[in-house]
Design an enzyme around this catalytic site. Structure first.
Site, PDB file in Angstrom:
ATOM      1  N   ALA A 168       0.802  -1.335  -0.162  1.00 17.31           N
ATOM      2  CA  ALA A 168      -0.065   0.056  -0.080  1.00 17.31           C
ATOM      3  C   ALA A 168       1.052   1.421   0.011  1.00 17.31           C
ATOM      4  O   ALA A 168       0.755   2.367  -0.623  1.00 17.31           O
ATOM      5  CB  ALA A 168      -0.945  -0.072   1.237  1.00 17.31           C
ATOM      6  N   HIS A 202      -2.601  -4.667  -4.669  1.00 22.98           N
ATOM      7  CA  HIS A 202      -1.768  -4.370  -3.364  1.00 22.98           C
ATOM      8  C   HIS A 202      -2.430  -4.849  -2.165  1.00 22.98           C
ATOM      9  O   HIS A 202      -3.930  -4.827  -2.231  1.00 22.98           O
ATOM     10  CB  HIS A 202      -1.393  -2.994  -3.580  1.00 22.98           C
ATOM     11  CG  HIS A 202      -2.481  -2.157  -2.932  1.00 22.98           C
ATOM     12  ND1 HIS A 202      -2.809  -1.901  -1.540  1.00 22.98           N
ATOM     13  CD2 HIS A 202      -3.395  -1.343  -3.605  1.00 22.98           C
ATOM     14  CE1 HIS A 202      -3.837  -1.012  -1.365  1.00 22.98           C
ATOM     15  NE2 HIS A 202      -4.049  -0.582  -2.939  1.00 22.98           N
ATOM     16  N   CYS A 203      -1.843  -5.164  -1.185  1.00 25.52           N
ATOM     17  CA  CYS A 203      -2.420  -5.363   0.123  1.00 25.52           C
ATOM     18  C   CYS A 203      -1.469  -4.659   0.978  1.00 25.52           C
ATOM     19  O   CYS A 203      -0.825  -3.449   0.390  1.00 25.52           O
ATOM     20  CB  CYS A 203      -2.294  -6.860   0.613  1.00 25.52           C
ATOM     21  SG  CYS A 203      -0.669  -7.583   0.475  1.00 25.52           S
ATOM     22  N   VAL A 204      -1.446  -4.512   2.139  1.00 22.78           N
ATOM     23  CA  VAL A 204      -0.690  -3.793   3.154  1.00 22.78           C
ATOM     24  C   VAL A 204       0.883  -3.738   2.788  1.00 22.78           C
ATOM     25  O   VAL A 204       1.559  -2.800   2.515  1.00 22.78           O
ATOM     26  CB  VAL A 204      -1.139  -3.972   4.662  1.00 22.78           C
ATOM     27  CG1 VAL A 204      -0.154  -3.169   5.490  1.00 22.78           C
ATOM     28  CG2 VAL A 204      -2.313  -3.811   4.925  1.00 22.78           C
ATOM     29  N   SER A 227      -2.136 -10.126  -1.873  1.00 21.28           N
ATOM     30  CA  SER A 227      -1.944  -9.691  -3.209  1.00 21.28           C
ATOM     31  C   SER A 227      -1.307 -10.484  -4.027  1.00 21.28           C
ATOM     32  O   SER A 227      -1.429 -10.817  -5.081  1.00 21.28           O
ATOM     33  CB  SER A 227      -1.294  -8.056  -3.179  1.00 21.28           C
ATOM     34  OG  SER A 227      -0.133  -8.248  -2.530  1.00 21.28           O
TER      35      SER A 227
END
Length: 181
Positions: A21, A91-93, A99
């Site tokens: 992210a 995306h993820c964190v 992701s």
């Protein structure tokens, strides 16, 4: 480990990108030519840009989370965007588990890669990926559904159940279970 890797946008294919992210910034998105974003976090809102289509997949990064219900939906979306000449960023964190798992599922479905090959392909482009054990089980089931066979299996290790592709890096690790009073 190079911590800068966490802030990079990795090119998985000509039309698929993977990041954390923290890397999702308007100027960087425009530079790469991203047209669509798949945000698979619970806590981070979508980037609100008029030229970018964003979808959010609300899923925890936890072994019990059911990410598999999004494999086809996300892979189909990435493929549609590719056919229209666009580029998708997933995306993820941290850009490590959720992701990465969705990118691997896409490669299996639309590039007809075995799970082991899809994992190594993504790992080569973003070395920090490490889907959790629950997502691996779901990817293994997905590969079985797509191809009728498996190229990865879960094995017991000193740190618990892991996919066999983690075997070498896990051989010197030990899992300590916390004691509760």
């Amino acid at each position: 480990m190079n911590l800068e890797m966490f802030n990079q946008i990795a090119s998985i294919t000509d039309s698929l990108y993977l990041s954390s992210a923290a890397a999702v910034k308007p100027d960087r998105i425009r530079t790469v030519g991203i047209t669509h974003i798949i945000n698979c976090t619970l806590e981070i809102p979508n980037l609100n840009l008029p030229t970018i289509e964003s979808i959010q997949i609300h899923v925890e990064d936890a072994p019990h989370a059911r990410l598999c219900v999004y494999f086809d939906r996300c892979a189909d979306k990435i493929n549609q965007v590719r056919h229209r000449g666009g580029r998708t960023l997933v995306h993820c964190v941290a850009g490590v588990s959720r992701s990465a798992s969705l990118c691997i599922a896409y490669l299996m479905k639309y590039h007809r890669m075995k799970l082991s090959d899809a994992y190594h392909h993504v790992k080569k482009r973003r070395p920090v990926i490490r889907p959790n054990a629950g997502f691996w089980r779901q990817l293994i089931d997905y590969e079985q559904r797509l191809f009728g066979r498996n190229s990865v299996r879960m094995i017991q290790s000193g740190i618990g159940w892991i996919p066999d592709v983690y075997k070498d890096e896990a051989k010197n690790m030990v899992w300590f279970q916390s004691r509760r009073s």
